[in-house]
Design an enzyme around this catalytic site. Structure first.
Site, PDB file in Angstrom:
ATOM      1  N   ASP A  57       0.833  -1.201   0.000  1.00  0.00           N
ATOM      2  CA  ASP A  57       0.000   0.000   0.000  1.00  0.00           C
ATOM      3  C   ASP A  57       0.871   1.255   0.000  1.00  0.00           C
ATOM      4  OD1 ASP A  57      -2.291  -1.524   0.075  1.00  0.00           O
ATOM      5  OD2 ASP A  57      -2.581  -1.317   2.249  1.00  0.00           O
ATOM      6  N   TRP A  58       0.302   2.351  -0.465  1.00  0.00           N
ATOM      7  CA  TRP A  58       0.970   3.653  -0.531  1.00  0.00           C
ATOM      8  C   TRP A  58       1.628   4.015   0.798  1.00  0.00           C
ATOM      9  CZ3 TRP A  58      -1.349   8.493   1.476  1.00  0.00           C
ATOM     10  CH2 TRP A  58      -0.632   9.641   1.106  1.00  0.00           C
TER      11      TRP A  58
END
Length: 211
Positions: A57-58
């Site tokens: 994830d970011w």
């Protein structure tokens, strides 16, 4: 974009292992302003052959494995699909679980009305399993090692929330106290083990969490 704080942990002719910082996409997003990402930075800074094998994830930092040719990409992707890799994450979670370890087996699905959140859904969700273990207890929070058996989106974040212990700094799932407890999402991919696609040697990489 320069590589900046992307750290190379290992490189050879077939694979690339890097430490992705928080607040960096693994691959380009759909929006025009989301083109800066890990794979683009690598391809523009000395690794034009880099191919993404899996994602973080970011906001999640830590170890990512990339392939450097089509055959290696195919083999490494197969290892992830067949669960022949081993992964561990370090996280800071709100509160103090009664037990020192446990497992969470709750099906998950994407929830369009609360995009981009995911939710537990016993009817429509996909199988998801996580093992957790307390590493250190620290007052209002604890340091845990999380071992995902499956690889669903937001799995670790939703699973820990489901047992009442959201991750610190999680803007999607944490309650206000847990969100304010740390300035970033406290989730880091700290260990990855896989079989080298060419040499067939079992390889293991560790990268301590920055929190």
């Amino acid at each position: 974009m320069p590589l900046s704080n992307v750290r190379i942990l290992h490189e050879d002719a077939a694979v690339l292992v890097v430490n992705k910082p928080t607040l960096l996409l693994s691959v380009p997003g759909r929006a025009e302003d989301n083109k800066d990402c890990l794979i683009t930075r690598l391809q523009e800074n000395g690794y034009p052959d880099a191919l993404i094998v899996h994602r973080l994830d970011w906001e999640t930092s830590g170890i990512i494995l990339l392939a450097r040719d089509a055959d290696s990409h195919r083999e490494l992707s197969r290892q992830f699909h067949d669960r022949e890799t081993e992964k561990a994450y370090t996280a800071l979670c709100w509160g103090q679980p009664e037990l020192d370890s446990g497992s969470i087996n709750l099906p998950l699905r994407y929830d369009p009305p609360t995009k981009p959140r995911h939710v537990v859904d016993h009817e429509l969700g996909k199988h998801a399993m996580t093992f957790w273990r307390i590493v250190e207890r620290c007052g209002d929070y604890c340091r845990v090692e999380l071992t995902p058996i499956t690889g669903r989106s937001h799995q670790l974040r939703v699973h820990m929330l489901s047992i009442g212990h959201p991750l610190l700094g999680d803007g999607l799932y944490a309650h206000p106290e847990a969100l304010a407890a740390y300035e970033r999402l406290c989730l880091h991919a700290s260990m990855l083990s896989f079989t080298h696609p060419v040499s067939k040697e079992r390889m293991r990489f560790e990268c301590p969490a920055p929190f």
